[in-house]
Design a protein around this motif. Structure first.
Motif, PDB file in Angstrom:
ATOM      1  N   ARG A   1       1.625 -60.133  12.256  1.00 18.03           N
ATOM      2  CA  ARG A   1       2.211 -61.464  12.414  1.00 18.03           C
ATOM      3  C   ARG A   1       2.579 -62.049  11.052  1.00 18.03           C
ATOM      4  NH1 ARG A   1       2.322 -64.128  16.767  1.00 18.03           N
ATOM      5  NH2 ARG A   1       0.523 -63.198  17.774  1.00 18.03           N
TER       6      ARG A   1
ATOM      7  N   GLU B   1      -1.558 -58.027  21.973  1.00 18.68           N
ATOM      8  CA  GLU B   1      -0.720 -58.323  23.137  1.00 18.68           C
ATOM      9  C   GLU B   1       0.330 -57.219  23.345  1.00 18.68           C
ATOM     10  OE1 GLU B   1       0.265 -62.343  23.627  1.00 18.68           O
ATOM     11  OE2 GLU B   1       1.566 -61.954  25.350  1.00 18.68           O
TER      12      GLU B   1
ATOM     13  N   ASP C   1      -6.575 -63.065  27.106  1.00 18.70           N
ATOM     14  CA  ASP C   1      -6.584 -63.088  25.644  1.00 18.70           C
ATOM     15  C   ASP C   1      -7.721 -63.982  25.148  1.00 18.70           C
ATOM     16  OD1 ASP C   1      -5.730 -62.456  23.175  1.00 18.70           O
ATOM     17  OD2 ASP C   1      -3.783 -63.458  23.302  1.00 18.70           O
TER      18      ASP C   1
END
Ligand SMILES: Nc1ncnc2c1ncn2[C@@H]1O[C@H](COP(=O)(O)OP(=O)(O)OP(=O)(O)O)[C@@H](O)[C@H]1O
Ligand SMILES: [Mg+2]
Length: 446
Positions: free
Chosen positions: A363, A180, A244
């Motif tokens: 992440r 992203e 996505d």
């Protein structure tokens, strides 16, 4: 490596011939007057120029040469111009330097001394251009993205190149690798940046809803459709739609999306009208679309349409050095955000970060650092605060270990590529056969 370029400007063919022999390590271009010199600078962009100031139509004076100097520097300001003046022409030389010449040299030409001056100028020009590239890299296209590894910088370079187009891009990478972030970077770098960036996650929305989310619907199209509503594709008109998890797009919608990509028109659910929409699509997936295609879960025509420009984002474990760099940036971000005391990571925590496999990529790193910043009651974050295993020894491998491993790998690859023929492998590796024999023995390869 290609030899550095050098332009020689002199109206005396004898001098040029002499210099040609003395300066054989350069790729040379020759010019005998102001016009041809300027032309060569414009077309060929040599980093260094030697310029005889006595040029026709005024060979006895420096006027034409000084004019050439100014013009060259106007056309290419970073060019290093070495002016060559007649004997006792100090005043002219100083004027030339004041105009921006890099250095000067008095005739008669001593090739050895001139070579030294040229080599210095070439080195400076190379340093300056490297510096420019570094500055450009820092201002790199990928805003918000921290990266120093070669693999990620290459991704950034590709993004920089394709961002200004309106081409569909496919970003493939494991979860948490920054798909992203990169999609946004492409949008920010494109002429569409002032328009909307709209994201939609195909995996998070049920099939019936997804269609109306993407394409919009007309009033009365289904129960509850009380008014005409634009879909995300239309919403992003003039801008970018980030699709996505496109591997999760149901087959029925794949057909509809393909139609949009080919014809750039959409039809709202329950509508008959074709609506022209100028939306750039960036797709992302952590799934392997080829496998999905083989299982008939993904349309082949759509696959080829979206994968024209596909970028594989490497996982964090394949980006040497990036984890530590990103961890440090996150530490200062979270420290400010939570008003925490922590200052830094301990050396063993850094080693643990570099050694960890990072299945959840950036992440996961973000989560671990955030937790550590919030929970740690000391100034330095330890591996335990990150809930990471301490790697064996001090965690860092010595350079020798790294080199040995890389060397052994390269030899194995070369041997495999040349079907075990030592001679061929030696050629590929650019070393002699005995060296290859020696290394095979050293690393116990067969
Ligand atoms: N190189 C990077 N530098 C700094 N932050 C990054 C970098 N890459 C990713 N991040 C951050 O990590 C998080 C995950 O990134 P992003 O959401 O772009 O990944 P993703 O590939 O879309 O993941 P997912 O598959 O889980 O959706 C985000 O908070 C993002 O800001
Ligand atoms: Mg994502």
């Amino acid at each position: 490596m290609t030899p550095p370029r050098l332009l020689l400007v002199d109206d005396d063919p004898g001098v040029l011939t002499q210099l040609k022999w003395a300066l054989s390590e350069y790729e040379l271009s020759l010019a005998t007057d102001r016009a041809s010199a300027l032309d060569a600078v414009r077309r060929w962009q040599p980093p260094v120029v030697t310029l005889d100031l006595g040029l026709p139509p005024d060979p006895a004076n420096a006027s034409e040469g000084l004019l050439a100097l100014s013009e060259i520097l106007r056309a290419a300001p970073s060019t290093k111009v070495i002016v060559v003046t007649g004997n006792d022409d100090r005043e002219v030389a100083i004027r030339a330097v004041a105009l921006g010449a890099y250095d000067f040299y008095e005739k008669p030409v001593d090739p050895d001394v001139l070579r030294l001056i040229i080599a210095r100028a070439q080195r400076l020009a190379a340093l300056e251009s490297e510096n420019q590239q570094l500055i450009a890299a820092q201002r790199n296209a990928c805003t918000g993205l921290i990266a120093a590894s070669a693999s990620m910088l290459e991704v950034c370079r590709r993004i920089e190149r394709l961002a200004p187009t309106s081409a569909t891009v496919l970003l493939q990478g494991e979860s948490g690798t920054g798909k992203e972030v990169l999609a946004r970077a492409i949008h920010e770098q494109s002429p569409r940046h002032a328009q909307a960036f709209v994201a939609i996650n195909c995996a998070a929305i049920p099939e019936q809803l997804l269609e109306s989310e993407l394409f919009g619907y007309e009033r009365g199209a289904f129960t509850g459709a009380v008014r005409q509503t634009r879909g995300k594709l239309e919403y992003a008109d003039g801008g970018t739609l980030f699709l996505d998890e496109m591997g999760d797009l149901p087959l029925s919608l794949q057909a509809k999306l393909l139609r949009f990509m080919q014809e750039r028109v959409i039809e709202r659910v329950g509508g008959r009208e074709e609506i022209a929409v100028d939306t750039r699509v960036i797709c992302a997936t952590h799934k392997d679309l080829r496998t999905l295609m083989a299982e008939r879960l993904f349309r082949e025509d759509l696959y080829y349409r979206v994968s024209e420009l596909s970028i594989a984002i490497p996982p964090l474990r394949a980006r040497p050095g990036d984890a530590i760099l990103i961890a440090r940036a996150l530490l200062s971000r979270f420290r400010e955000l939570y008003g925490a005391q922590v200052r830094d990571f301990s050396p063993s925590a850094l080693a643990a970060i570099e050694a960890h496999d990072w299945p959840g990529n950036v992440r996961e790193l973000e989560n671990r650092v955030k937790r550590a910043v919030i929970m740690a009651d000391h100034l330095v974050i330890e591996a335990a605060d990150l809930e990471l295993e301490l790697p064996v020894a001090n965690g860092f491998r010595t350079l020798r270990e790294v080199r040995d491993e890389a060397e052994a790998g390269a030899i194995q690859l070369a041997l495999a590529a040349s079907h075990g023929q030592i001679g061929k492998a030696a050629d590929v590796l650019g070393v002699s056969r005995p060296t290859v024999y020696h290394l095979i023995k050293k690393y116990g390869l067969h």
